[in-house]
Design an enzyme around this catalytic site. Sequence first.
Site, PDB file in Angstrom:
ATOM      1  N   SER A 132       6.696 -11.659 -13.364  1.00  0.00           N
ATOM      2  CA  SER A 132       6.351 -11.086 -13.536  1.00  0.00           C
ATOM      3  C   SER A 132       5.229 -11.544 -14.540  1.00  0.00           C
ATOM      4  O   SER A 132       5.707 -11.198 -15.976  1.00  0.00           O
ATOM      5  CB  SER A 132       6.849  -9.310 -13.604  1.00  0.00           C
ATOM      6  OG  SER A 132       5.353  -9.034 -13.678  1.00  0.00           O
ATOM      7  N   HIS A 144       5.540 -12.573  -9.203  1.00  0.00           N
ATOM      8  CA  HIS A 144       5.149 -10.943  -9.514  1.00  0.00           C
ATOM      9  C   HIS A 144       4.054 -10.784 -10.323  1.00  0.00           C
ATOM     10  O   HIS A 144       3.617 -10.763 -10.878  1.00  0.00           O
ATOM     11  CB  HIS A 144       6.107 -10.034  -9.478  1.00  0.00           C
ATOM     12  CG  HIS A 144       6.937  -9.010  -9.678  1.00  0.00           C
ATOM     13  ND1 HIS A 144       6.697  -8.088  -8.434  1.00  0.00           N
ATOM     14  CD2 HIS A 144       6.442  -7.454 -10.237  1.00  0.00           C
ATOM     15  CE1 HIS A 144       6.255  -6.968  -8.095  1.00  0.00           C
ATOM     16  NE2 HIS A 144       6.107  -6.753  -9.596  1.00  0.00           N
ATOM     17  N   ASP A 148       2.278  -7.028 -11.078  1.00  0.00           N
ATOM     18  CA  ASP A 148       1.586  -5.571 -11.080  1.00  0.00           C
ATOM     19  C   ASP A 148       0.654  -5.384 -11.228  1.00  0.00           C
ATOM     20  O   ASP A 148      -0.553  -6.103 -12.390  1.00  0.00           O
ATOM     21  CB  ASP A 148       2.533  -6.174 -12.375  1.00  0.00           C
ATOM     22  CG  ASP A 148       4.104  -5.417 -12.165  1.00  0.00           C
ATOM     23  OD1 ASP A 148       4.985  -4.970 -10.834  1.00  0.00           O
ATOM     24  OD2 ASP A 148       4.592  -6.544 -13.215  1.00  0.00           O
ATOM     25  N   MET A 189      -1.402  -2.657 -11.335  1.00  0.00           N
ATOM     26  CA  MET A 189      -1.267  -1.190 -11.657  1.00  0.00           C
ATOM     27  C   MET A 189      -3.303   0.101 -12.385  1.00  0.00           C
ATOM     28  O   MET A 189      -3.731  -0.437 -12.690  1.00  0.00           O
ATOM     29  CB  MET A 189      -1.328  -0.230 -13.203  1.00  0.00           C
ATOM     30  CG  MET A 189      -0.232  -1.863 -13.994  1.00  0.00           C
ATOM     31  SD  MET A 189       1.160  -1.064 -14.948  1.00  0.00           S
ATOM     32  CE  MET A 189       3.295  -1.616 -15.475  1.00  0.00           C
ATOM     33  N   HIS A 194       2.391  -5.783  -6.545  1.00  0.00           N
ATOM     34  CA  HIS A 194       3.401  -4.806  -6.888  1.00  0.00           C
ATOM     35  C   HIS A 194       2.281  -3.972  -6.598  1.00  0.00           C
ATOM     36  O   HIS A 194       1.497  -3.891  -7.812  1.00  0.00           O
ATOM     37  CB  HIS A 194       4.807  -5.428  -7.440  1.00  0.00           C
ATOM     38  CG  HIS A 194       5.119  -4.517  -7.655  1.00  0.00           C
ATOM     39  ND1 HIS A 194       5.819  -3.446  -8.907  1.00  0.00           N
ATOM     40  CD2 HIS A 194       5.288  -2.468  -7.306  1.00  0.00           C
ATOM     41  CE1 HIS A 194       6.746  -2.043  -9.143  1.00  0.00           C
ATOM     42  NE2 HIS A 194       5.789  -1.845  -7.865  1.00  0.00           N
ATOM     43  N   MET A 227       0.764  -0.612  -8.644  1.00  0.00           N
ATOM     44  CA  MET A 227       1.093   0.691  -8.713  1.00  0.00           C
ATOM     45  C   MET A 227       0.276   1.275  -8.467  1.00  0.00           C
ATOM     46  O   MET A 227      -0.633   1.332  -9.403  1.00  0.00           O
ATOM     47  CB  MET A 227       2.331   0.458 -10.389  1.00  0.00           C
ATOM     48  CG  MET A 227       3.337   0.361 -10.262  1.00  0.00           C
ATOM     49  SD  MET A 227       3.765  -0.490 -11.592  1.00  0.00           S
ATOM     50  CE  MET A 227       3.245  -2.392 -11.095  1.00  0.00           C
ATOM     51  N   MET A 279      12.789   0.030  -7.814  1.00  0.00           N
ATOM     52  CA  MET A 279      11.989  -0.199  -8.615  1.00  0.00           C
ATOM     53  C   MET A 279      13.471   0.452  -9.661  1.00  0.00           C
ATOM     54  O   MET A 279      14.430   1.129  -9.634  1.00  0.00           O
ATOM     55  CB  MET A 279      11.409   1.144  -9.601  1.00  0.00           C
ATOM     56  CG  MET A 279       9.842   0.973  -9.236  1.00  0.00           C
ATOM     57  SD  MET A 279       8.818  -0.791  -9.389  1.00  0.00           S
ATOM     58  CE  MET A 279       9.583  -1.260 -11.096  1.00  0.00           C
ATOM     59  N   ASP A 303      13.195  -4.662  -9.395  1.00  0.00           N
ATOM     60  CA  ASP A 303      12.163  -5.244 -10.719  1.00  0.00           C
ATOM     61  C   ASP A 303      11.936  -4.046 -12.016  1.00  0.00           C
ATOM     62  O   ASP A 303      12.495  -2.491 -11.614  1.00  0.00           O
ATOM     63  CB  ASP A 303      10.940  -4.854  -9.975  1.00  0.00           C
ATOM     64  CG  ASP A 303       9.312  -4.829 -10.947  1.00  0.00           C
ATOM     65  OD1 ASP A 303       9.614  -5.319 -12.137  1.00  0.00           O
ATOM     66  OD2 ASP A 303       8.423  -3.977 -10.276  1.00  0.00           O
TER      67      ASP A 303
END
Length: 219
Positions: free
Chosen positions: A7, A32, A34, A36, A65, A67, A136, A174
């Site tokens: 990540s 990975h 992320d 957000m 991913h 979020m 998660m 994760d």
Amino acid sequence: MNILSPSILAADCARLGEQIDLAHGAGAKYLHIDIMDGMFVPAISFGMCVVSSLRKATGMVFDVHLMVEDPIRYVEEFASGGADIITVHLEACRDVGQTLERIRSLGKRVGLSIKPATPVSEAAPYLDRIDMLLIMTVEPGFGGQKYIAASTERIREARRIIADRGLDVDVEVDGGITRDNLKEVLEAGANVIVAGSAVFSGDIAENVQGMMETMETGV
Ligand code: DX5
Ligand code: ZN
């Protein structure tokens, strides 16, 4: 097959390309990423430009991913920006089925994620429409947190339901994964392993090799 997905939240952003190459060179196949939005989770991380720039720099599988609140609004953009797998949060979707379908229609692999407090049973109705279930193992939002011990049972439960239904769905974990608890999550049934701090703190190549060794040999 067991896969490591480093990540980049824990990477040095000023040296992103270089650090990714180190992880890739040491054998990591996925990356990975992320995303957000400051709404679904308090923090803001990367935007589209990071994904599309990295796409030109590496052939790794992009495990994105999201979020993000109401993520259907962005799946098209991430698909064209270079995502290979797009994972949305069950809790963030207005219409989970429609969101998963949209990702599928864009020709991308479909991931669905649940936060630690969301029962695995809530994801169960969607298992036949996804390629990956992301469990998660910390509260989403920040890297470097401690693994929530109760996650192991959730991984086991998810793997059991998937096996009982004869489905081919990856189980990704994760948050707080280190060389110390890696064996535990693998044994419970996880096969896609996200690791931020455990990969990008210290010697990246050595960290990747160490984790991959455990994933391949189980020791
Ligand atoms: C947390 C992110 C994770 C994070 C994991 O919300 O989804 O991907 O980078 O970081 P570590 O492995 O440091 O817990
Ligand atoms: Zn993540």
